[in-house]
Design a protein around this motif. Structure first.
Motif, short mmCIF file in Angstrom:
data_model
loop_
_atom_site.label_atom_id
_atom_site.label_comp_id
_atom_site.label_asym_id
_atom_site.label_seq_id
_atom_site.Cartn_x
_atom_site.Cartn_y
_atom_site.Cartn_z
N GLU A 185 -40.79 -86.63 50.28
CA GLU A 185 -41.68 -86.24 49.19
C GLU A 185 -43.05 -86.91 49.28
OE1 GLU A 185 -43.22 -84.28 47.06
OE2 GLU A 185 -41.22 -83.88 46.23
N VAL A 239 -44.19 -86.86 40.05
CA VAL A 239 -42.77 -86.45 40.00
C VAL A 239 -42.17 -86.80 38.65
CG1 VAL A 239 -40.49 -86.87 41.01
CG2 VAL A 239 -42.48 -86.67 42.50
N GLN A 263 -34.33 -84.59 44.00
CA GLN A 263 -35.63 -84.96 44.58
C GLN A 263 -35.58 -84.89 46.11
OE1 GLN A 263 -38.24 -85.37 42.72
NE2 GLN A 263 -37.11 -85.34 40.79
#
Lengths: 432, 335
Positions: free
Chosen positions: B174, B181, B169
Motif C-alpha cells: 500500500e 487509509v 488492507q
C-alpha cells in the motif's frame, strides 16, 4: 606530538588504501579461483543436480582447469554480485545473465567478446552448427551498443505463458482458455460473476508487461525511442487498470510465487509466468494434467502473434586466457545437441537448437501432453527485450508505473505518459 | 588449524615481549606515552585501513561520474544532481518518517516494558527473555514471517480485520498514506508515511524493542532505590517518581539509545529490503536513503552517484549526532 604522528599515520594508511577509486576499463580482472573456472548460476534442486552432472562430465572429458558451479542466488542477486565484483576487479570466469545485465557488464570492460571463439577453426562453431541455433535465441546476444559483437551465448530459454486452471474455468462454465485479450477480459468477468473469485493473480514484472505489449502488437523501442506512449503499451496498462477496477485481479507481493500457490489452490484461474515454471506448477497441481494447461499469451491479432523470450545467457568475463578458453569450451559443451536435449527434457526449458527439436525423445515428450509443446510453438514468434545499456534501470521504472496503476494512484494513460518521459531520459543518460 | 595456532602463539610472544619491554620504560612519562601509543598502534592501523580507507574511497568515488566503472572527474556534480533529484528528496523524506516513527516509539515502549519488568517480582527473567527473543532472531527470517502475516491474500492481519468487520488492507503493497487509509480517504494519499512504511516501522520497533529494554533495565538498575523511596515518603505518586526521579537519572541511558537508534535508523536496510524488496512496488514510499543508494550503486551501476549519496548520508548522521550531543548538555544528567 607522537600521538599526532600515529593518528596521522593511520589516516595516511587509510588514504593510501582508499585511493584509486576508479577502476580502469582496460586490462583483465583477477579470477575468483586460479585452479578452477568458477561459474555463477542460479539453478536449484533437480536442475542444479543435472547441471552439476553435466559439468562433471565436461570436467572428465578435458584436461584444462575444472569448472566449478556456484549457486549465487536469483538473477538480480547475481547481477549485484557481479557488479560488486567488477568494482573489486575479481570475477568468476562466467555467469548466467540476461541481455540487459551483459550490456551493463560490458560497459565496465569486463566481458569477453565471443566472436573469436565462435569463428575459431579449432573449438569454434561451424556455420552449419551456428545455423542450427534458433535465430531468436541467438540474435539478442549481438549487442548493437558494442558494434554488434557477440557478448553472450544462449543458455536456457523459455517463453511467457498463460497458465490456466481448468477446475476454476469449469466452475465458471468456460470450456477453453482465452486466445485473445478481449476473451481474457471477458472470461475474467465471467469467473468473477460465477465463482466470486478474482480470476488473475498479478506479479509485478517488467518482462510480463513487455510480453503483453508485444502480444498487443506493439514494440518497446523503435530506433532508440521508447514506445510506452503508443497504443499497445497504453492498452496493456489499460487492461491492468480495468482488471483492478472491476476486482477481477489482485497484486501479489513482490518476488514471491504467491500466484502459483493461489493457482494450485483454485483461488484464481490464470497466472502469467515463464514456461520454465511448468515443472514446479506440475508438482503444485499434484500431477493432474487435465486440470491445468499452458497456453500462448492472449493476442491482439491472432494472425500476427508475438510473445517474449525469457531465459539467461552465459557471459564470459576477462579473467585470463586459460579461464576464458575453458569457459567457452564449457559453453560449447553445454549447448551441444546431446546435452541440450537432455537439459530440455529434464527441465522444461526450450530446445535452443533445431536438431534438438527434431530429436525423437523431444517429440515423445511433446506428444505426452499437449501443453509440453506449446512453449516450443511460441518460439517462432518470440521476441526479446532490448539489450541496451540502461535497460536494467528502466525495468524498475516500468514496474513502478505498473504498481501505480495497480494501486489505482494513476490512470494507465498518465502512467504510460510519465514512463515514456522517464524511460527516454534514463536511456539518454545511460548512453552518454 | 596449525597455521592459526602458530600465528596465535607468535603474536602472543611478540605482545609479551612488547609488554615486558614497555613496562620497564613506563616509569618515565615519555616512555608511558610511547607504551600507550605502541599498544594503540595495531588498533589505529586497523581503524585506518578498515574505517578511514572506505570513507576516503567513497568520498573520492563520489567525485567521479562513474557508470559501471567508467567515467570522468565530475567534481561536485553528483552532489548537485542528488540535491536536485526528487527521488533523493523522497528517500530523505522516507528516512525522516522512519526515524520519527521508530526511534521515539521504541524508546518509549522500551521504557514502559523495562519499568514494568523492574517491578515484576515473579518471572522477570522469563519476560526479559521473551522481549529479547525478537532481537536475536535473524531480521531477514523474521521479516519473511511478517510478510506472510501481512499478505493481503490469506494473511493473518487481514483475517483479523475481516473477523472484526473492518475492510482488509494491502499492507506492504500500500503506497497510500496511513492517514489516508485510516480516515477513509479524507486525507490526501501522499500525506504522511505510507501504510507500507508503517508496516516496516512496526517490524523494526518489534525487532529492536528487546535491545532497548535490556539497556533501559541496566539503566534503571543503576538508580539507587533510596532515591525513589525518599520521594515516595515525601508523598510523590508513581508518575511523579518517574518524572522527577527516574527519568532524570535515566537520561544518560536515554541519550545513548537516542544516539544509537538514530544512527541505526539512518542505516536501516534489512527490514526495508526483506519486507518490500527495495520499495519498487510501493512507488518509492519505502525507499529510504540506503535503499536508494543501493539501487543506484548496484542496480543502476551509478557508482559515483551512489557514493555521493553515501557521503551525504554520512554527513547527515554526523550532523545529527552533533546536534544531539549539543542539546544533550541541557537534558542529560550524569550525576
Amino acid at each position: 606530538m607522537l600521538t599526532r604522528s600515529f593518528i596521522g599515520l593511520s589516516l595516511l594508511g587509510g588514504l593510501i588504501a582508499g585511493c584509486n577509486p576508479t577502476p580502469s576499463s582496460s586490462g583483465d580482472f583477477q579470477p575468483l579461483s586460479t585452479d578452477q573456472v568458477v561459474f555463477w548460476d542460479r539453478q536449484t534442486t533437480e536442475t542444479a543436480q543435472l547441471l552439476q552432472r553435466i559439468t562433471d562430465e565436461f570436467n572428465d572429458s578435458q584436461e584444462g582447469l575444472p569448472v566449478r558451479i556456484e549457486t549465487t542466488g536469483n538473477y538480480g542477486e547475481i547481477y549485484r554480485k557481479v557488479m560488486a565484483s567488477i568494482q573489486a576487479r575479481q570475477l568468476p570466469a562466467m555467469a548466467v545473465s540476461y541481455e540487459s545485465m551483459t550490456a551493463q557488464y560490458a560497459a565496465s570492460g569486463a566481458v569477453v567478446p565471443l566472436d573469436g571463439f565462435v569463428s575459431a577453426a579449432s573449438g569454434g562453431l561451424s556455420p552449419e552448427e551456428l545455423a542450427d541455433f534458433f535465430p531468436a535465441v541467438l540474435e539478442s546476444n549481438y549487442y548493437s551498443d558494442y558494434d554488434g559483437q557477440l557478448l553472450s551465448f544462449p543458455f536456457s530459454k523459455s517463453v511467457l505463458m498463460l497458465y490456466a486452471n481448468h477446475r476454476v474455468l469449469r466452475a465458471a462454465g468456460i470450456e477453453a482458455p482465452p486466445k485473445t485479450w478481449e476473451e481474457f477480459l471477458q472470461q475474467c468477468r465471467t469467473i468473477r460473476e460465477k465463482t466470486g473469485k478474482p480470476a488473475y493473480a498479478i506479479s509485478v514484472d517488467c518482462s510480463t508487461i513487455s510480453g503483453m505489449i508485444f502480444s498487443m502488437g506493439g514494440e518497446l523501442v523503435v530506433d532508440g525511442v521508447f514506445q510506452y506512449d503508443q497504443p499497445a503499451a497504453r492498452q496493456a496498462f489499460g487492461l491492468l487498470e480495468t482488471l483492478m477496477e472491476e476486482e477481477l485481479a489482485y497484486q501479489i507481493q513482490a518476488r514471491t510465487f504467491d500466484d502459483e500457490v493461489a493457482f494450485a489452490r483454485d483461488d484464481v484461474a490464470f497466472t502469467i509466468r515463464t514456461s520454465a515454471g511448468s515443472a514446479n506448477m506440475a508438482v503444485a497441481m499434484g500431477g493432474k494434467n487435465d486440470d491445468w494447461s499452458m497456453n500462448p499469451l492472449p493476442q491482439q491479432n491472432l494472425d500476427r502473434p508475438a510473445t517474449i523470450l525469457f531465459g539467461p545467457n552465459i557471459t564470459i568475463f576477462k579473467t585470463g586466457a586459460e579461464q576464458e578458453r575453458v569457459a567457452w569450451a564449457f559453453t560449447r559443451h553445454f549447448t551441444s545437441v546431446p546435452v541440450m536435449t537432455e537439459w530440455a527434457l529434464a527441465t522444461g526449458y526450450l530446445p535452443i537448437r533445431k536438431s534438438v527439436a527434431n530429436d525423437p525423445r523431444m517429440q515423445a515428450y511433446w506428444d505426452a501432453w499437449p501443453s509440453n509443446k506449446v512453449p516450443y510453438e511460441c518460439l517462432a514468434f518470440a521476441k526479446t527485450e532490448p539489450n541496451l545499456r540502461g535497460w536494467q534501470e528502466i525495468r524498475s521504472l516500468v514496474e513502478k508505473a505498473e504498481s501505480a496503476v495497480l494501486a489505482g494512484l494513476k490512470s494507465a494513460e498518465a502512467a504510460t505518459t510519465e514512463l515514456q518521459v522517464e524511460a527516454q531520459a534514463t536511456l539518454a543518460r545511460a548512453q552518454q | 588449524m596449525s597455521l592459526w595456532v602458530g600465528f596465535s602463539d607468535g603474536l602472543d610472544r611478540v605482545l609479551a615481549w612488547a609488554d615486558g619491554h614497555l613496562v620497564g620504560r613506563s616509569g618515565r612519562p615519555e616512555g608511558g606515552r610511547r607504551a600507550a601509543l605502541c599498544l594503540l598502534a595495531p588498533a589505529l592501523l586497523l581503524l585506518g585501513v578498515f574505517g578511514v580507507a572506505p570513507i576516503v574511497s567513497t568520498v573520492l568515488l563520489s567525485l567521479f561520474d562513474l557508470r559501471y566503472g567508467n567515467g570522468a572527474f565530475a567534481g561536485l556534480g553528483n552532489y548537485q544532481e542528488a540535491l536536485q533529484s526528487s527521488a533523493f528528496w523522497n528517500s530523505v523524506r522516507v528516512t525522516a518518517w522512519y526515524l520519527v516513527g521508530v526511534v521515539p516509539t521504541t524508546i518509549g515502549l522500551g521504557f514502559v516494558v523495562a519499568w514494568g519488568l523492574m517491578h515484576v517480582t515473579q518471572g522477570r527473567t522469563l519476560f526479559r527473555t521473551l522481549y529479547f527473543l525478537p532481537y536475536i532472531t535473524s531480521a531477514y527470517a523474521a521479516a519473511l514471517v511478517w510478510r506472510a502475516l501481512l499478505n493481503p491474500q490469506g494473511g493473518l492481519a487481514n483475517g483479523l480485520l475481516e473477523w472484526i468487520g473492518l475492510p482488509t488492507q494491502q499492507w506492504l503493497l500500500e503506497p497510500r498514506g496511513l492517514l489516508h487509509v485510516v480516515t477513509g480517504g479524507a486525507v490526501a494519499a501522499d500525506v504522511g508515511p505510507s501504510l507500507a512504511l508503517c508496516c516496516v516501522m512496526a517490524f523494526d520497533i518489534w525487532h529492536g524493542l528487546g535491545f532497548t529494554v535490556v539497556i533501559l533495565l541496566a539503566g534503571l538498575s543503576a538508580i539507587p532505590q533510596e532515591l525513589e523511596d525518599a520521594a515516595r515518603i515525601d508523598g510523590a505518586g508513581v508518575l511523579q517518581v518517574i518524572r522527577h526521579v527516574t527519568l532524570p537519572l535515566l537520561t544518560p541511558t536515554l541519550y545513548f539509545l537516542l544516539l544509537i537508534g538514530t544512527i541505526s535508523g539512518f542505516q536501516a536496510f534489512n527490514s526495508f529490503y526483506a519486507l518490500t524488496q527495495s520499495g519498487g512496488n510501493t512507488l518509492g514510499t519505502t525507499e529510504n536513503l540506503v535503499i536508494y543508494l543501493f539501487a543506484n550503486f548496484y542496480d543502476n551501476g551509478r557508482w559515483g552517484y551512489g557514493a555521493a549519496i553515501a557521503t551525504l548520508l554520512l554527513v547527515a548522521i554526523i550532523a545529527l549526532a552533533l546536534v544531539q550531543a549539543r542539546f544533550a548538555r541541557r537534558w542529560v544528567h550524569y550525576s
